[in-house]
Write an enzyme that holds these catalytic residues in place. Sequence first.
Site, PDB file in Angstrom:
ATOM      1  N   SER A 101       0.736  -1.231   0.140  1.00 56.55           N
ATOM      2  CA  SER A 101      -0.051  -0.045  -0.049  1.00 56.55           C
ATOM      3  C   SER A 101       0.858   1.363  -0.180  1.00 56.55           C
ATOM      4  O   SER A 101       1.536   1.669  -0.953  1.00 56.55           O
ATOM      5  CB  SER A 101      -0.963   0.050   1.350  1.00 56.55           C
ATOM      6  OG  SER A 101      -1.804   1.084   1.162  1.00 56.55           O
ATOM      7  N   ASP A 256      -2.578   6.192  -3.799  1.00 52.40           N
ATOM      8  CA  ASP A 256      -1.321   5.491  -2.981  1.00 52.40           C
ATOM      9  C   ASP A 256      -0.841   4.301  -3.815  1.00 52.40           C
ATOM     10  O   ASP A 256      -1.258   4.156  -4.965  1.00 52.40           O
ATOM     11  CB  ASP A 256      -1.777   4.995  -1.527  1.00 52.40           C
ATOM     12  CG  ASP A 256      -2.787   3.873  -1.589  1.00 52.40           C
ATOM     13  OD1 ASP A 256      -3.623   4.065  -2.465  1.00 52.40           O
ATOM     14  OD2 ASP A 256      -2.971   3.108  -0.537  1.00 52.40           O
ATOM     15  N   ASP A 258      -1.319   1.158  -4.117  1.00 57.33           N
ATOM     16  CA  ASP A 258      -1.836   0.036  -4.652  1.00 57.33           C
ATOM     17  C   ASP A 258      -3.048   0.809  -5.185  1.00 57.33           C
ATOM     18  O   ASP A 258      -3.968  -0.105  -5.703  1.00 57.33           O
ATOM     19  CB  ASP A 258      -2.150  -1.042  -3.641  1.00 57.33           C
ATOM     20  CG  ASP A 258      -2.754  -0.803  -2.473  1.00 57.33           C
ATOM     21  OD1 ASP A 258      -2.976   0.327  -2.127  1.00 57.33           O
ATOM     22  OD2 ASP A 258      -3.514  -1.660  -1.859  1.00 57.33           O
ATOM     23  N   ASP A 260      -5.867   2.036  -3.733  1.00 54.23           N
ATOM     24  CA  ASP A 260      -7.057   1.698  -3.161  1.00 54.23           C
ATOM     25  C   ASP A 260      -7.632   2.872  -2.317  1.00 54.23           C
ATOM     26  O   ASP A 260      -8.777   2.730  -1.536  1.00 54.23           O
ATOM     27  CB  ASP A 260      -7.248   0.468  -2.395  1.00 54.23           C
ATOM     28  CG  ASP A 260      -6.290   0.296  -1.122  1.00 54.23           C
ATOM     29  OD1 ASP A 260      -5.452   1.455  -1.024  1.00 54.23           O
ATOM     30  OD2 ASP A 260      -6.476  -0.423  -0.354  1.00 54.23           O
TER      31      ASP A 260
END
Length: 463
Positions: A101, A256, A258, A260
Amino acid sequence: MGKLFGTDGIRGFANIYPMTVEVALKTGRAVARFAKEHGGTVVIIGRDTRRSGDMLEAALAAGISSMGINVLEAGVIPTPGVAFLTATVKGAGAGVVISASHNPFHDNGIKVFKSGGLKLTDPEEAKIESYIFDAGPDRADSSICEPKTSDSAIEPGTISTISNASAQYANFLTSCYQRDLDKNTPDQPLKIVVDCSNGASFKVAPMVFPTLGFETQFIFDTPDGKNINHNCGSQHTETLAKRVISTGADLGLAFDGDADRLIAIDEQGVKLTGDKILAICANHAKAQGRLTNNLVITTVMSNIGLSKALERLGIDHIKTGVGDREVLKEMWATGAVMGGEDSGHMIFSEFHSTGDGILSALCLIRVMVDTNKSLSDLATIMTVYPQVLMNVEVDPSRPDFMKIETIAREIKRVEQALNSSGRVLVRYSGTQPLLRVMVEGPDLEATKSHCQSICDAIKQASI
């Protein structure tokens, strides 16, 4: 063995336990076993741009294949893209994301979706972890690949690539935006700056925003395996804000690593975090009659300004524990279609089953387009109260601090001083021996003083 799964999967420094190829191999076997038990024949793997992603993907794929389950590699793709593919690919019994993340590049992680693109429940996570350390005849360790006879060997699954995974996911996202699109499309397309954080969105985002007619400039979209989240993305929006102002853009979008989560920047360079974006989108959904049960799910860390804004708008809300998984659990339980965290994790279950930064951006843009209002104008819907967060080191045994009179008395004193104009939240960290003290109130200096007084009481109690 210690517990592998934390608040969002397995995470750690790459090539140091638990983020090793050995653990990844065993996790692959465990996930394959879980998928097989639920009728799956395929497991999807996606990853972000970290250098260690290839290494961990190879180990995961080998583990899954060794259990007779086919592997479909989606390559670099946002976490919600893996959830989408897991929900749509025939036979998919699970999806695995290799990402840490918003963490620095040297970290990595493994998180799992079950069929339907849903995050695992706590019992399901515990089951997979037990498979990783299982000592039974089907244990997920190296011995399963060393059969005594050829008759007992498992036929390996295939490992192949989904060549158009990013395009499939991008088409899904554009269809979400275009659903029920009416005549309100502005004569001049919105001008947008997108910060890809040198992460998983760098392929998909250019397939989405320009396709929808937006004049889009991309920054931090050249990953090299080590620059993910480095002075960019949702936690470092300074460069994005400057670019929005210098180019005269209507808004900036920061994802960010990833993708999400979303943080937005208005045309004046002011940052909008998840709470304010949620308030804007909830109010618009209510006006359109799409806010099922007139309910929004927030967390205990959401700003008190969000609670007051929702109350003023006549929108009900329920607070959950920290984490988008807790938010989604409450959404399913109550029938709510919208929920999220101030960190930028927002779930719009009308469209998707998990937090999705690009989808959240499109939902926010739709409000701007439908209302023909600037983002700074929309942002006036909510006043963000000053929030002060301090940490105090405590004993790892985690004693019940509310049973200590001096601490309980000080917390009560601050709560009475703030009355309905603020709040206090004291909780243990989920990963460290720390007590986190959060105080919100209308005046920053007074809020700092209140927070410090509670911390002093905790330190004096020597817990």
